[in-house]
Design a protein around this motif. Structure first.
Motif, mmCIF file in Angstrom:
data_model
loop_
_atom_site.group_PDB
_atom_site.id
_atom_site.type_symbol
_atom_site.label_atom_id
_atom_site.label_comp_id
_atom_site.label_asym_id
_atom_site.label_seq_id
_atom_site.Cartn_x
_atom_site.Cartn_y
_atom_site.Cartn_z
ATOM 1 N N LYS A 99 -5.839 3.854 9.321
ATOM 2 C CA LYS A 99 -5.527 4.674 10.490
ATOM 3 C C LYS A 99 -5.825 3.978 11.812
ATOM 4 C CE LYS A 99 -5.739 8.796 7.881
ATOM 5 N NZ LYS A 99 -4.974 9.948 7.864
ATOM 6 N N TRP A 118 7.737 4.176 7.348
ATOM 7 C CA TRP A 118 6.600 5.004 7.741
ATOM 8 C C TRP A 118 6.516 5.103 9.268
ATOM 9 C CZ3 TRP A 118 3.691 8.823 7.012
ATOM 10 C CH2 TRP A 118 2.452 8.971 7.637
ATOM 11 N N ASN A 157 0.810 -1.214 0.000
ATOM 12 C CA ASN A 157 0.000 0.000 0.000
ATOM 13 C C ASN A 157 0.843 1.264 0.000
ATOM 14 O OD1 ASN A 157 -2.979 -0.546 0.180
ATOM 15 N ND2 ASN A 157 -2.188 -1.999 1.688
ATOM 16 N N ILE A 158 2.140 1.128 0.124
ATOM 17 C CA ILE A 158 2.994 2.318 0.159
ATOM 18 C C ILE A 158 3.752 2.486 -1.153
ATOM 19 C CG2 ILE A 158 4.952 3.395 1.310
ATOM 20 C CD1 ILE A 158 3.909 2.256 3.919
ATOM 21 N N TRP A 161 -1.667 13.226 6.532
ATOM 22 C CA TRP A 161 -1.145 12.557 5.336
ATOM 23 C C TRP A 161 -0.818 11.099 5.659
ATOM 24 C CZ3 TRP A 161 -0.753 12.336 0.341
ATOM 25 C CH2 TRP A 161 0.206 11.515 -0.247
ATOM 26 N N SER A 162 -1.064 10.241 4.706
ATOM 27 C CA SER A 162 -0.672 8.847 4.854
ATOM 28 C C SER A 162 -0.112 8.388 3.512
ATOM 29 C CB SER A 162 -1.887 8.014 5.253
ATOM 30 O OG SER A 162 -1.980 6.879 4.440
ATOM 31 N N PRO A 163 0.909 7.542 3.543
ATOM 32 C CA PRO A 163 1.498 7.095 2.280
ATOM 33 C C PRO A 163 0.565 6.252 1.430
ATOM 34 C CG PRO A 163 2.484 5.955 4.125
ATOM 35 C CD PRO A 163 1.622 7.013 4.694
ATOM 36 N N ALA A 164 -0.571 5.850 2.002
ATOM 37 C CA ALA A 164 -1.527 5.113 1.184
ATOM 38 C C ALA A 164 -2.380 6.063 0.345
ATOM 39 C CB ALA A 164 -2.422 4.245 2.059
ATOM 40 N N LEU A 165 -2.282 7.369 0.618
ATOM 41 C CA LEU A 165 -2.978 8.331 -0.228
ATOM 42 C C LEU A 165 -2.183 8.519 -1.518
ATOM 43 C CD1 LEU A 165 -3.933 10.917 2.505
ATOM 44 C CD2 LEU A 165 -5.478 9.398 1.300
ATOM 45 N N CYS A 210 8.981 -0.628 3.660
ATOM 46 C CA CYS A 210 8.116 0.541 3.507
ATOM 47 C C CYS A 210 7.427 0.885 4.821
ATOM 48 C CB CYS A 210 7.054 0.271 2.447
ATOM 49 S SG CYS A 210 7.685 0.110 0.779
ATOM 50 N N PRO A 253 6.547 8.664 -0.822
ATOM 51 C CA PRO A 253 5.266 9.058 -0.227
ATOM 52 C C PRO A 253 5.280 9.186 1.301
ATOM 53 C CG PRO A 253 5.260 6.725 -0.622
ATOM 54 C CD PRO A 253 6.609 7.217 -1.040
ATOM 55 N N PHE A 254 6.433 9.198 1.899
ATOM 56 C CA PHE A 254 6.426 9.318 3.363
ATOM 57 C C PHE A 254 6.191 10.762 3.782
ATOM 58 C CE2 PHE A 254 8.844 5.584 2.218
ATOM 59 C CZ PHE A 254 8.108 4.635 2.889
ATOM 60 N N ARG A 278 7.269 5.107 -7.623
ATOM 61 C CA ARG A 278 5.888 5.251 -7.195
ATOM 62 C C ARG A 278 5.184 6.335 -8.002
ATOM 63 N NH1 ARG A 278 2.082 5.606 -1.982
ATOM 64 N NH2 ARG A 278 0.889 7.297 -2.847
ATOM 65 N N PRO A 294 -1.417 3.187 7.432
ATOM 66 C CA PRO A 294 -1.594 4.166 6.365
ATOM 67 C C PRO A 294 -2.946 4.059 5.671
ATOM 68 C CG PRO A 294 0.555 3.154 6.185
ATOM 69 C CD PRO A 294 -0.193 2.383 7.228
ATOM 70 N N VAL A 295 -3.513 2.876 5.670
ATOM 71 C CA VAL A 295 -4.760 2.706 4.932
ATOM 72 C C VAL A 295 -5.968 3.078 5.779
ATOM 73 C CG1 VAL A 295 -6.199 1.089 3.666
ATOM 74 C CG2 VAL A 295 -3.733 0.909 3.524
#
Lengths: 186, 134
Positions: free
Chosen positions: A76, A62, A36-37, B102-106, A58, B68-69, B10, A73-74
């Motif tokens: 929360k 994070w 997902n990262i 912010w999240s790296p999954a965005l 990854c 994306p971090f 990415r 990340p997905v």
């Protein structure tokens, strides 16, 4: 893996070509297992308790980025190094770039398989009930095995059977004498 | 060019996916993006049935090497900056997912969608300045 097409994009190839060749012909099932990262197929894959898949490097990066706010990340939800599960597929991940400087991903936790019968050690099932109690120099297991003569199973405990009833009765007598002496002899 | 960095990889993937399946009213000039992979110009149309219907906006995404971090810097640029309580006149956008949340999954896609949604839910065009005066 879709490693080659991305390098081609540094030249003038249009991204539309890229996405067509890359996205459509790529087996769709691969997307299921994308991190997902980094959006690549997850390498050194770990999965969070909330079920989201990441490459361990990854996810580790994070978690390091925001050490006091560790969220998936997905979705929360709370996440931590201890609570992710590594996924071990059959294929090895050797051919991918060695991302060192990252601590190894947490190892899986193994639980021992549950066996059918609870205690194997105490043999309550077979007829000879053996207890060994000793105070000082007195081996009271002789006493117990002497009590046990009614239920001896001939198949096991051959040694005790070979002693013969006479000896065990003598010891029984001695034991009772000792007990009487301890109780009334004072 | 040697093998691309993780953030470039990415971004290339995001570009492909944005070209293939853009949010409504969003488009990106892919050739321009390939010149500078860390600086994207994204065109956005005001959604139909909202206060911004018929307007065209331009968003600039600036990605650091830690993407994306790290979150991208996203601002409205060009001559038409939307008048919106959460958009400063210099184009700065006040949106939590661009900073703390912010999240790296965005992704660029999801950020675009959030901005469209932010604009679309606006009931009254008012600038940040007038909000502060109240």
């Amino acid at each position: 893996m879709n490693r080659k097409p991305t390098t081609a994009s540094s030249s003038n190839s249009l991204p539309t070509d890229n996405s067509k060749n890359n996205g459509d012909e790529k087996d769709k099932g691969d997307q299921m297992f994308e991190c997902n990262i980094c959006l690549d197929t997850a390498k050194d894959a770990v999965i969070s308790m909330c079920g989201h898949l990441f490459c361990w490097p990854c996810l580790h990066q994070w978690l390091e980025t925001r050490p006091n706010k560790k969220l998936c990340p997905v979705c929360k939800s709370g996440i931590s190094k201890e609570k992710v599960i590594p996924l071990y597929g059959r294929g090895s991940t050797n051919q991918e770039d060695p991302r060192n400087k990252v601590p190894p991903r947490p190892s899986g936790q193994r639980a021992e398989a549950e066996t059918g019968s609870g205690f194997g050690g105490f043999g309550f099932g077979d007829g000879s009930f053996q207890v060994s109690i000793g105070i000082g120099a007195f081996p009271f297991n002789l006493l117990v095995s002497a009590f046990n003569f009614t239920s001896h199973n001939p198949s096991d405990n051959q040694v005790e059977n070979d002693r013969g009833p006479v000896i065990s009765k003598i010891f029984l007598f001695l034991a009772f004498a000792l007990v009487f002496w301890m109780i009334f002899g004072l | 060019m040697a093998s691309p960095s993780p953030s470039e990889r990415r971004l290339q993937k995001e570009l492909s996916s944005l070209m293939k399946d853009p949010p409504p009213g969003v488009s990106v000039d892919a050739n321009a993006v390939y010149q500078h992979l860390n600086l994207w110009n994204v065109h956005m149309k005001g959604a139909d049935g909202t206060l911004y219907q018929g307007e065209d906006f331009q968003l600039q995404f600036r990605f650091s090497s830690k993407y994306p971090f790290d979150s991208p810097e996203v601002t409205f640029v060009g001559d038409n900056i939307p008048i919106h309580p959460h958009v400063y006149s210099n184009g700065h956008i006040c949106l939590s997912i661009l900073t703390d949340d912010w999240s790296p999954a965005l992704s660029v896609q999801s950020v675009c969608l959030s901005i469209i949604s932010m604009l679309s839910s606006c009931k009254e065009k008012a600038s940040t300045l007038s909000i502060e005066k109240h």
